[in-house]
Design an enzyme around this catalytic site. Sequence first.
Site, PDB file in Angstrom:
ATOM      1  CB  THR A 333      -0.726   0.048   1.279  1.00 15.49           C
ATOM      2  OG1 THR A 333      -1.446  -1.393   1.350  1.00 15.49           O
ATOM      3  CG2 THR A 333      -1.840   1.038   1.399  1.00 15.49           C
ATOM      4  CG  ASP A 375      -6.776  -7.367   1.448  1.00 14.68           C
ATOM      5  OD1 ASP A 375      -6.236  -8.029   1.992  1.00 14.68           O
ATOM      6  OD2 ASP A 375      -6.690  -6.233   1.412  1.00 14.68           O
ATOM      7  CB  SER A 405      -5.446  -2.538   7.025  1.00 15.40           C
ATOM      8  OG  SER A 405      -6.062  -3.911   7.495  1.00 15.40           O
TER       9      SER A 405
END
Length: 522
Positions: A333, A375, A405
């Site tokens: 990310t 995910d 997240s």
Amino acid sequence: MATDAATAAYARGGNAVDAAIAAALTLGVVDGHNSGIGGGCFIVIRAADGSQTAIDGREMAPAAAHRDMYVIGGKVDDEASKTGALAPGIPGALRAYELALKKHGRLSLADLLRPAADLAERGFPVDEVYARKLSATAEKLRRFPAAAAIFLHADGTPLKKGELLVQKDLAVTYRAVADQGLAWFYGGEFAQKTAAWMKENGGIATVADFENYRAIEREPVRTSYRGFELVCMPPPSSGGVHVAQILNILENFPLRHLRESSRIHVVTEAMKLAFADRAHWLGDPDFAPVPKGLVDKAYAADLARQIDLDHVTPVPAHHTPPRWEGDVFGKHTTHLSTADAEGNWVALNQTINTAFGSKVVIPGTGVLLNNEMDDFSVQPGVPNAFKLIGAEANAIAPGKRPLSSMSPTLVFKDGAPLLSVGAAGGPTIITQTLLLISRVIDDGLGPNAALAQPRFHHQWNPDELKIETQFDVETLQRVEALGHRLDRTSAFGACQAVMWDSQRNKLVPAHDPRVPGKADGL
């Protein structure tokens, strides 16, 4: 390079939203192992007029996806959700970028795509982090010729630090979107090439899946912490909910007055309680009822009372927030933060999930596709690549968006924006974000000083405390004596921020010292 692209957007008359998208598109070129247009994003915006927007550009499961798609021969094939044709969700980044620009930007998506395309075409020297990721992933990249042709030498060895990475196909793709609009990507040539490759390689994504993708505006999660207001990303981000939940729990403790080991203990216990709730309750709110009671102050106070200051408290399962049956959220990310003098503030998280996503590059496009299907709860109770587990709320379903997240967050004081923050690093995104917020609010630190503080992370399962060894040995020993099982590490994560300094009347950008890069601004 991404920071330079953002400041160039400002120089061309753009605002913080334009700068954020310019950086995001450039990161898709120079940091493509982490994020890009083959993935998705969340964007939280506070516009100069005071309005607040949360844009969901999270990837979406194809229409042919189903709950048991990774059960093969009666066993879960957990590699299929991480690598190859069944791993990608339908990318949402471009749709989200365009929506953000149309609502609050001054420049067009095409204006921002073309400089990034030029950079992809002329190439850039691979840095140490990129080279390390390539080395670790080369074996899987070799399985996909279009990926290998970009990232590996002809003999199959990965590019090394200092070597030039040229992505001519990606430059062509960026320019095609700039010239022909998003229809080229979502239904046109890119979607058609992707669908053809998927059909030949056992995938399920179709042209119709791309045509049906929409970025969604959602109502942000709003909470407070010690007199400061927070605006966070709502589900399918778990980040906003659990940054808020953990801070709500911590509000019941005088953190700044605790010795360091006791503070680590209390925050860790709060993390455990929140991550246990995450595993059970969180999912795409368009498919699963996600209780708003998770961010209820009274519920947090009840959880806080379960924390023993002198010893670890087992958390065997999730808890049940108030009004859970009816009061629900409406249906690797990279993080970047931007702000400008007019009052536009942006927190943007984007990802293709693990390093180089699914490892799939659609031939002729240069686009690395994500592996966000991992995910989802591949099967309820089965850990994903980050050892996170989930329940039915995050089970796979057609058109559903997987839990994330990512935690882009804006912090306000007396209604005025104070801080834009977020992080990269899987589930540690949540804990990095809340630790920075706590260091700023509880300790009065500036953002650069806050980022320099050592970190720790607990996600309930596995029951271990990931903790940086910059803490002194005595503190680590005291934490261990309280009953925590320590997973010592030199450093983890990457957190970025922009903060308003009212005393100096200036915006202060902050770049995480753990990773290469820079902050720029007045």
